[in-house]
Each structure stands twice: as structure tokens, then as C-alpha cells.
Motif scaffolding. Structure first.
Motif, short mmCIF file in Angstrom:
data_model
loop_
_atom_site.label_atom_id
_atom_site.label_comp_id
_atom_site.label_asym_id
_atom_site.label_seq_id
_atom_site.Cartn_x
_atom_site.Cartn_y
_atom_site.Cartn_z
N LEU A 246 0.83 -1.21 0.00
CA LEU A 246 0.00 0.00 0.00
C LEU A 246 0.86 1.26 0.00
CD1 LEU A 246 -2.73 -1.00 2.63
CD2 LEU A 246 -2.97 -0.96 0.15
N GLU A 247 1.90 1.26 0.82
CA GLU A 247 2.79 2.42 0.91
C GLU A 247 3.52 2.66 -0.41
OE1 GLU A 247 5.11 1.18 4.27
OE2 GLU A 247 4.01 2.51 5.64
N MET A 248 3.97 1.57 -1.04
CA MET A 248 4.69 1.70 -2.31
C MET A 248 3.76 2.21 -3.41
SD MET A 248 7.03 -1.76 -2.19
CE MET A 248 7.67 -1.53 -3.85
N ILE B 231 -4.29 3.73 6.21
CA ILE B 231 -5.35 4.12 5.27
C ILE B 231 -5.71 5.60 5.47
CG2 ILE B 231 -7.78 3.79 4.68
CD1 ILE B 231 -5.85 1.68 3.58
N ASN B 232 -5.86 6.00 6.72
CA ASN B 232 -6.20 7.40 7.01
C ASN B 232 -5.13 8.35 6.48
OD1 ASN B 232 -8.44 6.40 8.27
ND2 ASN B 232 -7.69 6.74 10.35
N LYS B 233 -3.87 7.96 6.63
CA LYS B 233 -2.76 8.78 6.16
C LYS B 233 -2.77 8.90 4.63
CE LYS B 233 2.31 8.65 5.81
NZ LYS B 233 3.52 7.87 6.16
N LEU B 234 -2.98 7.78 3.95
CA LEU B 234 -2.98 7.79 2.48
C LEU B 234 -4.13 8.63 1.93
CD1 LEU B 234 -2.04 4.10 1.58
CD2 LEU B 234 -0.55 6.06 1.99
N VAL B 235 -5.29 8.47 2.53
CA VAL B 235 -6.45 9.26 2.09
C VAL B 235 -6.22 10.75 2.34
CG1 VAL B 235 -8.91 9.72 2.51
CG2 VAL B 235 -8.09 7.37 2.37
N LYS B 236 -5.66 11.08 3.50
CA LYS B 236 -5.37 12.48 3.83
C LYS B 236 -4.38 13.08 2.83
CE LYS B 236 -3.67 15.43 7.57
NZ LYS B 236 -3.13 15.47 8.96
N PRO C 96 -7.20 8.06 -3.05
CA PRO C 96 -8.48 7.43 -2.73
C PRO C 96 -8.31 5.95 -2.43
CG PRO C 96 -8.60 8.69 -4.77
CD PRO C 96 -7.15 8.57 -4.43
N ILE C 97 -9.04 5.45 -1.44
CA ILE C 97 -8.96 4.04 -1.05
C ILE C 97 -10.35 3.42 -1.04
CG2 ILE C 97 -8.27 2.39 0.73
CD1 ILE C 97 -5.87 3.87 -0.23
N ILE C 98 -10.49 2.28 -1.72
CA ILE C 98 -11.71 1.47 -1.63
C ILE C 98 -11.33 0.15 -0.99
CG2 ILE C 98 -13.39 0.12 -2.94
CD1 ILE C 98 -13.56 2.36 -4.95
#
Length: 331
Positions: free
Chosen positions: A96-98, A121-126, A130-132
Motif C-alpha cells: 500500500l505504501e509503495m 489508510i487514514n494517512k494515504l487518504v489524507k 483514494p482508497i476502496i
């Protein structure tokens, strides 16, 4: 002497001119090459998505991938399918991070219950990715949407089917894929809720198969040896149902035993036709994959989408099996 000197200068000038001309020609060719190469690298797709499964080689996830890839081809999306070969939280999070670091346009991932998942997930969305979540939700996170089975409901209708299909005292054993997976927990909880208050139904034992057919068979064998009064078994994942059927057959306990499995593997359908497995819960992995890509496109384009998108779930019996019904899950 003057003649030789002039000749020397002329030759030098000609050599310089030739070298200079070649340098210009070579530079132009290199520039043309760079322009051409740059043109070749221009993406031909509209967006770039990454699908991160629980296990890349799991047939269930391959069906989710197929649905997602068909939708990606339909809408001009570049889709990458990457993740752990076997369930591994650290590898999953790293993937996910990559993907986010590579600036992909959207990530579709199985939801995880581990405490590290939600903060990431919260960090990536912020940070704008977008995450599904798909198949398993992470409803306490800031994910944009969920696509998949209502797992509590799936367990509930399995319990309802047992009540409808049986009579008299029913001593139930449950074989679940994982004690830690949220979707498996919800299926067990839904089943318990359906039979709660029914005095004739008692849950005798709950064991974990770790999504292994062999382990499901072993656990079933052990349960039936320890609790011979068990006359119904619910398997919350597809391989559980097959393992249960194998041990029940081996112990010559088919008669009088009610088995309800999960998903429609070829082996499950074959056991249903033989009267070993009485019913199974169906879900739609292909539809999950296809719909997740469609929703991600809408999210990126600023359109509103439901935060929860449940795919169809039902219980089928032997008489519901159709000639064109094929293997559609392995989870």
C-alpha cells in the motif's frame, strides 16, 4: 612554407567543421530519440489503479481481479494486481505504501483488522490517495467506500437456512477460516444471531481452519471424535466446507449430518449433488472487482458514491445448482 601552413590551417578547419557538423547532427538525432521515447512513455490509460489482495494466487482473489481487469479494460484504466503470496500484514502494508509513493490514482485493497491498517489508510487518504476496501471492510477508517459481501448477513442467512432445513435437537460445530479475520468473525456472529433463542439449537464447538482444506478436515475429525452428538456443521469459508465433507464421509457420518458451506467451488457443488453438503452461501467476487473500479473512477472524478456497496448474497441447495454454474470462489 606559406603554402604548407595554409594547407595545414585548411585541413584543420575542415576537420573542425566536419566534427562540429557531426556533433550537431548527433545532437539532433539524440533529441529526436528522446522526444520519440518520451512519446512512447506517455500513458495510454486514463487512470492508474492498484488492487491489493489478501493472497495473489488465491482463486477467490483471482476472480475479483478478473472483474476489476474487465472493468479496467472497458474504461481505459491501467490496473496492477500486487500483494502477498500468502496472507502477510507487513507485506500488505508495504505494498500500500509503495503504491501511494508511486502516485497511483487509486488503491483498492482488502480491509484488514490489524491496528496498523487503519492509521495507514487514514494517512494515504489524507495525502490524496483514494482508497476502496473490497471483500472485507475497515469501516472505522477513512476509506472512501467499501465493495463486497455483507458478511454478518451472510452468516445470518446461513443460520436461517439451518433452522429451516432441520428439525429436532441440532448440535452445531463451526469451522471458521480465521479467528482474526473480520469477515470470518462477522459470518460467525451473524450465524449465532440467527440461531440465538432457539432452544433446540446449540453451538458445541468453534474451530479455526486457517483457510486450509486439510486443517478444516482435521478439525472436523477431532470435533466429531470428541463430540459425537454433533449433527450439523457450518463452514465459514469455501475450503472449510470441502474439508468438513471429507471428514464426515471418512467417518461414515453423512446420514443425519447437516452441512452448510460457503461459496460454490466445483468440489462443493459436487458434494451437494451427492447429498453430502446440504447448502452453501454464495457471493459475487467478480462483481466486487468490477464495481470497485467503476466506483473508483467516480471518486476520482468528484462524483458522490455510497460509502457501503454490498454485493448479492444467498443460500442455495442442491435443486438450485444450474448446468452453467461454475467455480466462483475459494475463500
Amino acid at each position: 612554407m606559406n603554402y604548407l601552413l595554409k594547407l595545414f590551417y585548411l585541413i584543420g578547419f575542415l576537420l573542425f567543421f566536419a566534427t562540429f557538423s557531426f556533433a550537431i547532427y548527433f545532437a539532433e538525432k539524440m533529441n529526436d530519440f528522446r522526444v520519440s521515447a518520451a512519446k512512447e512513455k506517455v500513458p495510454s490509460y486514463k487512470y492508474h489503479f492498484v488492487l491489493v489482495p489478501e493472497e495473489v494466487d488465491n482463486n477467490y482473489w483471482r476472480l475479483i481481479e478478473k472483474g476489476a481487469r474487465d472493468a479496467a479494460n472497458q474504461f481505459g484504466i491501467e490496473l496492477e494486481y500486487v500483494g502477498p503470496k500468502q496472507g502477510n500484514i507487513d507485506e500488505h502494508l508495504k505494498t500500500l505504501e509503495m503504491a501511494a509513493a508511486a502516485k497511483v490514482d487509486g488503491i483498492i485493497s482488502q480491509g484488514l483488522t490489524e491496528k496498523q491498517f487503519t492509521p495507514l489508510i487514514n494517512k494515504l487518504v489524507k495525502n490524496g490517495t483514494p482508497i476502496i476496501t473490497i471483500d472485507t471492510d475497515a469501516e472505522n477508517s477513512n476509506r472512501n467506500s467499501y465493495v463486497g459481501t455483507n458478511n454478518y448477513y451472510a452468516g445470518f442467512i446461513a443460520g436461517q437456512a439451518l433452522l429451516k432445513d432441520t428439525s429436532g435437537i441440532v448440535n452445531v460445530a463451526i469451522i471458521t477460516g480465521s479467528f482474526h479475520s473480520i469477515n470470518q468473525k462477522m459470518r460467525v456472529n451473524g450465524f449465532k444471531a440467527a440461531v440465538k433463542g432457539e432452544e433446540r439449537v446449540r453451538i458445541i464447538a468453534i474451530e479455526e481452519s486457517k483457510i486450509s482444506q486439510i486443517r478444516a478436515a482435521e478439525k472436523t475429525y477431532q470435533i466429531l471424535e470428541k463430540y459425537p452428538q454433533v449433527n450439523a456443521i457450518f463452514g465459514t469459508s469455501a475450503l472449510d466446507g470441502i474439508g468438513i465433507a471429507n471428514s464426515v464421509t471418512l467417518l461414515n457420518r453423512v446420514e443425519g449430518m447437516y452441512i452448510i458451506g460457503f461459496d460454490t467451488l466445483d468440489e462443493t457443488l459436487a458434494a451437494m449433488k451427492k447429498g453430502i453438503i446440504d447448502a452453501t452461501v454464495t457471493q459475487e467476487p467478480y462483481e466486487m472487482g468490477h464495481r470497485s473500479v467503476e466506483l473508483m473512477i467516480k471518486i476520482i472524478e468528484g462524483k458522490k458514491v455510497p460509502t457501503t456497496n454490498y454485493t448479492n448474497t444467498a443460500v442455495i441447495h442442491k435443486e438450485d445448482i444450474t448446468a452453467d454454474m461454475k467455480e466462483d470462489t475459494v475463500k
